[in-house]
Enzyme design. Structure first.
Site, PDB file in Angstrom:
ATOM      1  N   GLU A   1       9.392  10.194  -7.932  1.00 53.04           N
ATOM      2  CA  GLU A   1      10.061  10.526  -6.668  1.00 53.04           C
ATOM      3  C   GLU A   1      10.990   9.412  -6.214  1.00 53.04           C
ATOM      4  OE1 GLU A   1       7.023  11.476  -3.848  1.00 53.04           O
ATOM      5  OE2 GLU A   1       6.241  13.131  -5.073  1.00 53.04           O
ATOM      6  N   VAL A   2      10.557   8.177  -6.380  1.00 53.22           N
ATOM      7  CA  VAL A   2      11.364   7.042  -5.907  1.00 53.22           C
ATOM      8  C   VAL A   2      11.968   6.331  -7.118  1.00 53.22           C
ATOM      9  CG1 VAL A   2      11.357   4.896  -4.599  1.00 53.22           C
ATOM     10  CG2 VAL A   2       9.856   6.779  -3.898  1.00 53.22           C
TER      11      VAL A   2
ATOM     12  N   ASN B   1       5.309   6.703 -13.232  1.00 55.59           N
ATOM     13  CA  ASN B   1       6.048   7.947 -13.440  1.00 55.59           C
ATOM     14  C   ASN B   1       7.512   7.613 -13.706  1.00 55.59           C
ATOM     15  OD1 ASN B   1       3.747   9.584 -12.773  1.00 55.59           O
ATOM     16  ND2 ASN B   1       4.101   9.095 -10.622  1.00 55.59           N
TER      17      ASN B   1
ATOM     18  N   ILE C   1       1.964   4.768   1.072  1.00 59.76           N
ATOM     19  CA  ILE C   1       1.898   5.391   2.395  1.00 59.76           C
ATOM     20  C   ILE C   1       1.062   6.677   2.374  1.00 59.76           C
ATOM     21  CG2 ILE C   1       3.922   6.927   2.289  1.00 59.76           C
ATOM     22  CD1 ILE C   1       4.812   5.625   4.967  1.00 59.76           C
TER      23      ILE C   1
ATOM     24  N   HIS D   1       8.020   1.394 -10.192  1.00 56.55           N
ATOM     25  CA  HIS D   1       6.796   1.002  -9.496  1.00 56.55           C
ATOM     26  C   HIS D   1       5.600   1.397 -10.340  1.00 56.55           C
ATOM     27  CE1 HIS D   1       8.095   4.989  -8.152  1.00 56.55           C
ATOM     28  NE2 HIS D   1       6.816   5.319  -8.048  1.00 56.55           N
TER      29      HIS D   1
ATOM     30  N   ARG E   1       0.834  -1.204   0.000  1.00 54.58           N
ATOM     31  CA  ARG E   1       0.000   0.000   0.000  1.00 54.58           C
ATOM     32  C   ARG E   1       0.871   1.257   0.000  1.00 54.58           C
ATOM     33  NH1 ARG E   1      -4.740  -1.978   0.011  1.00 54.58           N
ATOM     34  NH2 ARG E   1      -5.103  -3.929   1.110  1.00 54.58           N
TER      35      ARG E   1
ATOM     36  N   HIS F   1       1.693   2.344  -9.941  1.00 56.29           N
ATOM     37  CA  HIS F   1       0.608   2.698  -9.038  1.00 56.29           C
ATOM     38  C   HIS F   1      -0.677   2.058  -9.570  1.00 56.29           C
ATOM     39  CE1 HIS F   1       2.600   6.336  -7.084  1.00 56.29           C
ATOM     40  NE2 HIS F   1       3.330   6.228  -8.179  1.00 56.29           N
TER      41      HIS F   1
HETATM   42  P1  AMP Z   1       6.399   8.411  -7.646  1.00 57.50           P
HETATM   43  O1  AMP Z   1       6.178   9.901  -7.722  1.00 57.50           O
HETATM   44  O2  AMP Z   1       5.675   7.684  -8.741  1.00 57.50           O
HETATM   45  O3  AMP Z   1       7.853   8.053  -7.550  1.00 57.50           O
HETATM   46  O4  AMP Z   1       5.666   7.948  -6.326  1.00 57.50           O
HETATM   47  C1  AMP Z   1       6.310   7.415  -5.205  1.00 57.50           C
HETATM   48  C2  AMP Z   1       5.238   6.950  -4.261  1.00 57.50           C
HETATM   49  O5  AMP Z   1       5.851   6.240  -3.211  1.00 57.50           O
HETATM   50  C3  AMP Z   1       4.410   8.087  -3.622  1.00 57.50           C
HETATM   51  O6  AMP Z   1       3.040   7.880  -3.949  1.00 57.50           O
HETATM   52  C4  AMP Z   1       4.667   7.895  -2.122  1.00 57.50           C
HETATM   53  O7  AMP Z   1       3.531   8.167  -1.339  1.00 57.50           O
HETATM   54  C5  AMP Z   1       5.091   6.443  -2.044  1.00 57.50           C
HETATM   55  N1  AMP Z   1       5.927   6.100  -0.904  1.00 57.50           N
HETATM   56  C6  AMP Z   1       7.043   6.737  -0.476  1.00 57.50           C
HETATM   57  N2  AMP Z   1       7.562   6.110   0.592  1.00 57.50           N
HETATM   58  C7  AMP Z   1       6.766   5.040   0.846  1.00 57.50           C
HETATM   59  C8  AMP Z   1       6.770   4.007   1.826  1.00 57.50           C
HETATM   60  N3  AMP Z   1       7.717   3.923   2.773  1.00 57.50           N
HETATM   61  N4  AMP Z   1       5.785   3.067   1.779  1.00 57.50           N
HETATM   62  C9  AMP Z   1       4.831   3.129   0.833  1.00 57.50           C
HETATM   63  N5  AMP Z   1       4.765   4.097  -0.120  1.00 57.50           N
HETATM   64  C10 AMP Z   1       5.725   5.031  -0.110  1.00 57.50           C
END
Ligand code: AMP
Length: 122
Positions: free
Chosen positions: A100-101, A92, A36, A105, A34, A107
Site C-alpha cells: 500500500e505504501v 510486501n 497505525i 518497510h 508502530r 513489518h
Molecule cells: P503495506 O501493505 O505493506 O504497504 O502496509 C502499509 C502499512 O502502513 C499498513 O499496515 C498501514 O496500517 C500502515 N500505515 C499507514 N499509514 C500509517 C501511519 N501514518 N503510521 C503508521 N502506520 C501506517
C-alpha cells in the site's frame, strides 16, 4: 527494473516530520515506528530513511551503511519489543504483494502466535 520513488507517500511525510509517528527506534539511516492499524500485539514497521520503493530496490541500490543500519534497527526492535518467543517479518512489494505504501518497510509482527504464513486465497 526501474524504481520510481514518490516523495509524497505517507512514510516520506513521516520522515520529514510532517506526520507524527510512534517511534520505537531510530538510527542514522533507519526509523522504526508502530503500525497505525496493528495486526498483532507487536506491529512495528522498520523503514530506511533513503528513498527506496521496495525490498528489491533497497537490496539492489542501498549503500552498505544503509543496509547495516536497517538490519541493526530490526535487531533493536526485536530486543525492545521482547519478541523472544518469535515473530514474523513481512515485506510486501508492488501489486502482487499488495503493497500500500510505496516506501520500503518491513513489518515486524509478534506478541502472539502468528498462525500459518499464508491464508488460502479467497
Ligand atoms: P503495506 O501493505 O505493506 O504497504 O502496509 C502499509 C502499512 O502502513 C499498513 O499496515 C498501514 O496500517 C500502515 N500505515 C499507514 N499509514 C500509517 C501511519 N501514518 N503510521 C503508521 N502506520 C501506517
Amino acid at each position: 527494473m526501474q524504481f520510481d520513488y514518490d516523495d509524497q507517500n505517507i512514510f516520506a511525510k513521516i520522515l520529514r516530520g510532517e506526520i507524527p509517528n510512534q517511534t520505537v527506534f531510530e538510527n542514522d539511516h533507519a526509523l522504526a515506528f508502530r503500525d497505525i492499524n496493528e495486526q498483532a500485539p507487536v506491529h512495528v514497521l522498520v523503514i530506511p530513511k533513503g528513498p527506496y520503493v521496495s525490498l528489491d530496490h533497497f537490496a539492489r541500490d542501498a549503500t552498505a551503511a544503509e543496509q547495516i543500519a536497517f538490519f541493526d534497527a530490526v535487531a533493536e526492535v526485536c530486543r525492545i519489543e521482547q519478541v523472544d518467543t518469535g515473530f514474523r517479518a513481512i515485506a510486501n512489494a508492488r501489486a502482487d504483494g499488495v503493497q500500500e505504501v510505496p516506501h520500503f518497510h518491513l513489518h515486524i509482527l509478534g506478541g502472539r502466535n502468528m498462525g500459518r504464513m499464508l491464508e488460502p486465497a479467497t
